[in-house]
Design an enzyme around this catalytic site. Structure first.
Site, PDB file in Angstrom:
ATOM      1  N   LYS A 279       0.747  -1.319  -0.023  1.00 49.88           N
ATOM      2  CA  LYS A 279      -0.070  -0.077   0.082  1.00 49.88           C
ATOM      3  C   LYS A 279       0.819   1.180  -0.034  1.00 49.88           C
ATOM      4  O   LYS A 279       2.240   1.263   0.453  1.00 49.88           O
ATOM      5  CB  LYS A 279      -0.940  -0.055   1.178  1.00 49.88           C
ATOM      6  CG  LYS A 279      -1.993  -1.385   1.146  1.00 49.88           C
ATOM      7  CD  LYS A 279      -2.847  -1.055   2.271  1.00 49.88           C
ATOM      8  CE  LYS A 279      -4.004  -2.221   2.410  1.00 49.88           C
ATOM      9  NZ  LYS A 279      -5.067  -2.429   3.342  1.00 49.88           N
TER      10      LYS A 279
ATOM     11  N   TYR B  72     -12.405  -3.114  -3.586  1.00 46.16           N
ATOM     12  CA  TYR B  72     -13.051  -3.162  -2.260  1.00 46.16           C
ATOM     13  C   TYR B  72     -14.513  -3.065  -2.202  1.00 46.16           C
ATOM     14  O   TYR B  72     -15.175  -2.393  -1.350  1.00 46.16           O
ATOM     15  CB  TYR B  72     -12.454  -2.006  -1.494  1.00 46.16           C
ATOM     16  CG  TYR B  72     -10.812  -2.072  -1.015  1.00 46.16           C
ATOM     17  CD1 TYR B  72     -10.653  -3.493  -0.368  1.00 46.16           C
ATOM     18  CD2 TYR B  72     -10.011  -1.127  -0.876  1.00 46.16           C
ATOM     19  CE1 TYR B  72      -9.300  -3.775  -0.049  1.00 46.16           C
ATOM     20  CE2 TYR B  72      -8.624  -1.459  -0.396  1.00 46.16           C
ATOM     21  CZ  TYR B  72      -8.283  -2.498  -0.085  1.00 46.16           C
ATOM     22  OH  TYR B  72      -7.014  -2.917   0.462  1.00 46.16           O
TER      23      TYR B  72
ATOM     24  N   PHE C 115     -16.668   4.324   6.221  1.00 41.80           N
ATOM     25  CA  PHE C 115     -15.365   4.844   6.315  1.00 41.80           C
ATOM     26  C   PHE C 115     -14.695   4.538   4.735  1.00 41.80           C
ATOM     27  O   PHE C 115     -13.262   4.455   4.613  1.00 41.80           O
ATOM     28  CB  PHE C 115     -14.352   4.065   7.341  1.00 41.80           C
ATOM     29  CG  PHE C 115     -14.535   2.483   7.352  1.00 41.80           C
ATOM     30  CD1 PHE C 115     -15.643   2.070   8.277  1.00 41.80           C
ATOM     31  CD2 PHE C 115     -14.083   1.699   6.440  1.00 41.80           C
ATOM     32  CE1 PHE C 115     -15.709   0.539   8.315  1.00 41.80           C
ATOM     33  CE2 PHE C 115     -14.275   0.340   6.404  1.00 41.80           C
ATOM     34  CZ  PHE C 115     -14.992  -0.202   7.353  1.00 41.80           C
TER      35      PHE C 115
ATOM     36  N   ARG D 293      -1.276 -14.919   3.639  1.00 45.84           N
ATOM     37  CA  ARG D 293      -2.331 -14.466   4.477  1.00 45.84           C
ATOM     38  C   ARG D 293      -1.753 -14.584   5.934  1.00 45.84           C
ATOM     39  O   ARG D 293      -1.911 -13.669   6.532  1.00 45.84           O
ATOM     40  CB  ARG D 293      -3.601 -15.118   4.390  1.00 45.84           C
ATOM     41  CG  ARG D 293      -4.427 -14.893   3.373  1.00 45.84           C
ATOM     42  CD  ARG D 293      -5.112 -13.334   3.289  1.00 45.84           C
ATOM     43  NE  ARG D 293      -6.296 -13.173   4.254  1.00 45.84           N
ATOM     44  CZ  ARG D 293      -6.929 -11.943   4.312  1.00 45.84           C
ATOM     45  NH1 ARG D 293      -6.680 -11.008   3.391  1.00 45.84           N
ATOM     46  NH2 ARG D 293      -7.788 -11.998   5.186  1.00 45.84           N
TER      47      ARG D 293
ATOM     48  N   THR E  25      -6.048  -8.395  10.049  1.00 41.90           N
ATOM     49  CA  THR E  25      -6.269  -6.857   9.515  1.00 41.90           C
ATOM     50  C   THR E  25      -5.738  -5.731  10.261  1.00 41.90           C
ATOM     51  O   THR E  25      -5.070  -4.869   9.867  1.00 41.90           O
ATOM     52  CB  THR E  25      -7.690  -6.695   9.269  1.00 41.90           C
ATOM     53  OG1 THR E  25      -8.339  -7.679   8.359  1.00 41.90           O
ATOM     54  CG2 THR E  25      -7.845  -5.265   8.562  1.00 41.90           C
TER      55      THR E  25
ATOM     56  N   ASN F 106      -2.229  -0.497   7.244  1.00 51.71           N
ATOM     57  CA  ASN F 106      -1.875  -1.761   7.475  1.00 51.71           C
ATOM     58  C   ASN F 106      -0.876  -2.472   6.567  1.00 51.71           C
ATOM     59  O   ASN F 106      -0.547  -3.750   6.288  1.00 51.71           O
ATOM     60  CB  ASN F 106      -3.027  -2.855   7.891  1.00 51.71           C
ATOM     61  CG  ASN F 106      -3.910  -2.880   6.810  1.00 51.71           C
ATOM     62  OD1 ASN F 106      -3.643  -2.694   5.593  1.00 51.71           O
ATOM     63  ND2 ASN F 106      -4.736  -3.836   6.813  1.00 51.71           N
TER      64      ASN F 106
ATOM     65  N   HIS G  17      -1.971  -5.510   1.266  1.00 51.92           N
ATOM     66  CA  HIS G  17      -3.308  -6.446   0.806  1.00 51.92           C
ATOM     67  C   HIS G  17      -2.927  -7.656   0.431  1.00 51.92           C
ATOM     68  O   HIS G  17      -1.759  -7.923  -0.287  1.00 51.92           O
ATOM     69  CB  HIS G  17      -3.836  -5.679  -0.519  1.00 51.92           C
ATOM     70  CG  HIS G  17      -5.043  -6.651  -0.944  1.00 51.92           C
ATOM     71  ND1 HIS G  17      -6.279  -6.784  -0.373  1.00 51.92           N
ATOM     72  CD2 HIS G  17      -5.073  -7.158  -1.969  1.00 51.92           C
ATOM     73  CE1 HIS G  17      -7.096  -7.787  -1.060  1.00 51.92           C
ATOM     74  NE2 HIS G  17      -6.298  -8.093  -1.947  1.00 51.92           N
TER      75      HIS G  17
ATOM     76  N   GLU H   7      -8.494 -11.154  -8.654  1.00 54.69           N
ATOM     77  CA  GLU H   7      -7.679  -9.928  -8.288  1.00 54.69           C
ATOM     78  C   GLU H   7      -6.454  -9.771  -9.348  1.00 54.69           C
ATOM     79  O   GLU H   7      -5.905  -8.646  -9.545  1.00 54.69           O
ATOM     80  CB  GLU H   7      -7.287  -9.959  -6.840  1.00 54.69           C
ATOM     81  CG  GLU H   7      -8.487  -9.461  -5.956  1.00 54.69           C
ATOM     82  CD  GLU H   7      -8.181  -9.572  -4.536  1.00 54.69           C
ATOM     83  OE1 GLU H   7      -8.799  -9.037  -3.825  1.00 54.69           O
ATOM     84  OE2 GLU H   7      -7.169 -10.243  -4.038  1.00 54.69           O
TER      85      GLU H   7
HETATM   86  N1  UDP Z   1     -10.211  -1.176   6.672  1.00 51.56           N
HETATM   87  C1  UDP Z   1     -10.437  -0.087   7.490  1.00 51.56           C
HETATM   88  N2  UDP Z   1     -11.254  -0.249   8.462  1.00 51.56           N
HETATM   89  C2  UDP Z   1     -11.918  -1.267   8.736  1.00 51.56           C
HETATM   90  C3  UDP Z   1     -11.706  -2.321   7.708  1.00 51.56           C
HETATM   91  C4  UDP Z   1     -11.042  -2.544   6.843  1.00 51.56           C
HETATM   92  O1  UDP Z   1      -9.688   0.830   7.279  1.00 51.56           O
HETATM   93  O2  UDP Z   1     -12.823  -1.462   9.882  1.00 51.56           O
HETATM   94  C5  UDP Z   1      -9.263  -1.262   5.584  1.00 51.56           C
HETATM   95  C6  UDP Z   1      -7.933  -1.806   6.122  1.00 51.56           C
HETATM   96  O3  UDP Z   1      -6.848  -1.286   5.260  1.00 51.56           O
HETATM   97  C7  UDP Z   1      -7.997  -3.328   5.208  1.00 51.56           C
HETATM   98  C8  UDP Z   1      -8.896  -2.885   3.772  1.00 51.56           C
HETATM   99  O4  UDP Z   1      -9.686  -2.168   4.346  1.00 51.56           O
HETATM  100  O5  UDP Z   1      -6.919  -3.831   4.870  1.00 51.56           O
HETATM  101  C9  UDP Z   1      -9.849  -4.131   3.300  1.00 51.56           C
HETATM  102  O6  UDP Z   1     -10.547  -4.547   4.679  1.00 51.56           O
HETATM  103  P1  UDP Z   1     -10.736  -6.315   4.824  1.00 51.56           P
HETATM  104  O7  UDP Z   1     -11.849  -6.628   5.658  1.00 51.56           O
HETATM  105  O8  UDP Z   1     -10.872  -6.906   3.230  1.00 51.56           O
HETATM  106  O9  UDP Z   1      -9.355  -6.884   5.308  1.00 51.56           O
HETATM  107  P2  UDP Z   1      -7.966  -7.539   4.810  1.00 51.56           P
HETATM  108  O10 UDP Z   1      -8.478  -8.620   4.001  1.00 51.56           O
HETATM  109  O11 UDP Z   1      -7.055  -6.477   4.253  1.00 51.56           O
HETATM  110  O12 UDP Z   1      -7.296  -8.172   5.977  1.00 51.56           O
HETATM  111 MG    MG Z   2      -9.892  -8.253   2.357  1.00 55.48          MG
END
Ligand code: UDP
Ligand code: MG
Length: 153
Positions: free
Chosen positions: A9, A49, A57, A85, A91, A112, A115, A126
């Site tokens: 990111k 997303y 948000f 993963r 996350t 974080n 991705h 993807e």
């Molecule tokens: N995200 C966020 N707030 C939240 C949930 C997600 O800012 O409450 C952001 C975060 O950067 C995350 C991305 O949105 O990596 C995608 O969310 P997802 O639930 O798919 O999590 P990931 O697969 O990245 O762990």
């Molecule tokens: Mg995700």
């Protein structure tokens, strides 16, 4: 063998930790079969997303992902979707375990660092979203015997 998508990111680019994060995948024995620097468009992000589009948000996430260029990577290996993963961690960077990328480099849910595709089906979709045909190449098959036993392939 599977191929999965990782996005480093904008915060990873700006903080100057690309090399450290990429080297974690390399040291694990995961092969990099595609990599480029891109800026994410509104359309691409809304697709990527889609599961978060309705969240209050979403605007913040969009701004964060468009704050600068990203690195998109295609990573190859046995069970690589799941392995990546695990290397990434949960996350929320404050909850991700030490030793994971998010656990070691992030203090945030949003910022974080990486991705990673969450299933093989998602990875296939993807990878097509971020790589054109011909941009994913695998020219190091000679490495395979040093990474796996024949019955693991
Ligand atoms: N995200 C966020 N707030 C939240 C949930 C997600 O800012 O409450 C952001 C975060 O950067 C995350 C991305 O949105 O990596 C995608 O969310 P997802 O639930 O798919 O999590 P990931 O697969 O990245 O762990
Ligand atoms: Mg995700």
């Amino acid at each position: 063998m599977q191929v999965t998508l990782v996005i480093l990111k904008p915060s990873a680019v700006q903080r100057g930790i690309l090399g450290e994060v990429i080297s974690r995948f390399e040291k694990k024995g995961i092969q990099i079969v595609g990599m480029k620097m891109v800026r994410l468009s509104d359309e691409t992000l809304a697709e990527h997303y889609a599961h978060l589009l309705h969240k209050p948000f979403y605007g913040r996430i969009k701004d964060s992902m468009q704050a600068g260029p990203c690195i998109v990577m295609a990573l190859k290996g046995v069970d690589v979707v799941n392995i990546v993963r695990k290397l990434t961690g949960v996350t929320n960077g404050r909850e991700a375990l030490p030793g994971t990328i998010r656990g070691d480099y992030s203090m945030s849910v949003q910022e974080n660092i990486v991705h990673a595709s969450d299933s093989l089906e998602t990875a296939e979709i993807e990878l097509k979203r971020f790589f054109n045909p011909g941009e994913i190449v695998d020219d190091s098959p000679h490495l395979i015997p040093f990474l796996y036993a024949p019955d693991e392939l």
